[in-house]
Design an enzyme around this catalytic site. Structure first.
Site, mmCIF file in Angstrom:
data_model
loop_
_atom_site.group_PDB
_atom_site.id
_atom_site.type_symbol
_atom_site.label_atom_id
_atom_site.label_comp_id
_atom_site.label_asym_id
_atom_site.label_seq_id
_atom_site.Cartn_x
_atom_site.Cartn_y
_atom_site.Cartn_z
ATOM 1 N N ASP A 33 -5.404 -37.293 26.268
ATOM 2 C CA ASP A 33 -6.455 -36.463 25.676
ATOM 3 C C ASP A 33 -6.048 -35.935 24.304
ATOM 4 O O ASP A 33 -4.878 -35.967 23.933
ATOM 5 C CB ASP A 33 -6.758 -35.285 26.600
ATOM 6 C CG ASP A 33 -7.668 -35.697 27.752
ATOM 7 O OD1 ASP A 33 -8.271 -36.777 27.654
ATOM 8 O OD2 ASP A 33 -7.762 -34.932 28.726
ATOM 9 N N LYS A 78 -11.752 -41.449 22.199
ATOM 10 C CA LYS A 78 -12.526 -42.471 21.470
ATOM 11 C C LYS A 78 -13.816 -42.829 22.210
ATOM 12 O O LYS A 78 -14.681 -43.494 21.669
ATOM 13 C CB LYS A 78 -11.679 -43.710 21.226
ATOM 14 C CG LYS A 78 -11.498 -44.614 22.440
ATOM 15 C CD LYS A 78 -10.549 -45.754 22.097
ATOM 16 C CE LYS A 78 -10.129 -46.551 23.311
ATOM 17 N NZ LYS A 78 -10.996 -47.539 23.804
ATOM 18 N N MET A 126 -11.764 -22.287 26.095
ATOM 19 C CA MET A 126 -12.972 -22.767 25.408
ATOM 20 C C MET A 126 -13.908 -21.602 25.081
ATOM 21 O O MET A 126 -15.129 -21.710 25.209
ATOM 22 C CB MET A 126 -13.701 -23.803 26.296
ATOM 23 C CG MET A 126 -12.836 -25.018 26.565
ATOM 24 S SD MET A 126 -13.468 -26.087 27.863
ATOM 25 C CE MET A 126 -12.962 -25.209 29.337
#
Ligand code: SAH
Length: 252
Positions: free
Chosen positions: A36, A58, A171
């Site tokens: 990651d 990707k 986050m």
């Protein structure tokens, strides 16, 4: 046909030396490493010669599609008889979707192993001199995702504001203003010490420590961004007393 094997491995929060011995062994042994974005590149240098390194970032931005493609890739490589490390930042089961990957592998009869990692929500505060628990300042802590803060039930905010001493958000940067406002609205004292730690445990680590009501403004003023941990609670005041790692940078 030889069956492959999958390691769902935690790479730790950033400092490559926080990798566990088990994690290092899985990396050294693997034919394929699917990693990651937040995995420190230094760690990838430990792979064996000729190992295939695949960056999971990707894949498409759409999260569901990306996750499906990662599942498929894990299955495919294992079925080719390869040893695969699925390498994730921090711990694979803390906001890392490791649970979904484990279920996928189990359902297909692919043997796997979980290698827990040092999670950012505890390690980044530790490197900023903030213990997540302390006998005098906090005996409970909760880890929460900052995503969907606006949709969360009032019961969650009440519990975090009134029932938990130390609240840690992963986050949490894009909804930082919302998060701090909700905690205050549901009863957390606006003067509660609060901090944001960016790129914790790495050379780029930066901390802003202030009060809950000033956190969003100070973070904006100092330009802190993702990846970052938000931590709210009396334990944050200890950062002044335990500045063992971050000797420079912004500490208010
Ligand atoms: N599985 C990971 C978390 C993945 S979610 C773990 O256990 O640590 C990604 C979030 O983790 C980021 O948005 C950020 O909030 C946090 N994060 C990861 N690495 C970090 C670091 N070095 N410093 C601060 N926060 C970090």
């Amino acid at each position: 046909m030889k069956t492959g094997y999958v390691y769902l491995t935690g790479a730790g929060p950033g400092d490559p030396k926080l990798l566990t011995i088990k994690a290092l062994e899985s990396i050294k042994e693997s034919d394929v490493i699917i990693y990651d974005r937040l995995v420190n590149e230094e760690i990838l240098k430990e792979c064996k010669e000729g190992a295939e390194l695949i960056y999971a970032g990707k894949f498409p931005k759409n999260h569901t599609l990306r996750q499906e493609q990662i599942h498929a890739l894990l299955g495919e490589k294992a079925k080719e008889g390869k040893i695969v490390t699925r390498l994730k930042g921090g711990d694979p089961f803390v906001f890392g979707r490791g649970g979904e990957e484990a279920v996928y592998l189990r359902e297909r009869g692919i043997p796997f192993e979980i290698i827990p990692g040092v999670t950012a929500g505890i390690a980044a505060p530790a490197y900023a001199g903030i213990p997540v628990t302390h006998r005098d300042f906090g005996g409970t802590f909760a880890v929460v995702t900052g995503h969907y803060s606006k949709q969360r039930k009032k019961e969650m905010w009440e519990a975090l504001a009134k029932g938990i001493d130390t609240v840690i958000f992963y986050m949490g940067m894009s909804e930082l203003r919302e998060i701090t406002a909700m905690l205050i609205k549901y009863g957390k004292d606006r003067e509660t010490p609060a901090a944001v730690i960016e790129w914790g445990t790495t050379e780029k680590q930066k901390t802003v420590a202030t009060t809950l009501c000033n956190l969003a403004d100070e973070v904006k003023k100092n330009g802190l961004k993702n990846p970052a941990i938000v931590i709210v609670g009396e334990v944050v005041q200890l950062h002044n007393h335990i500045p063992w790692f971050q000797k420079e940078g912004i500490v208010l």
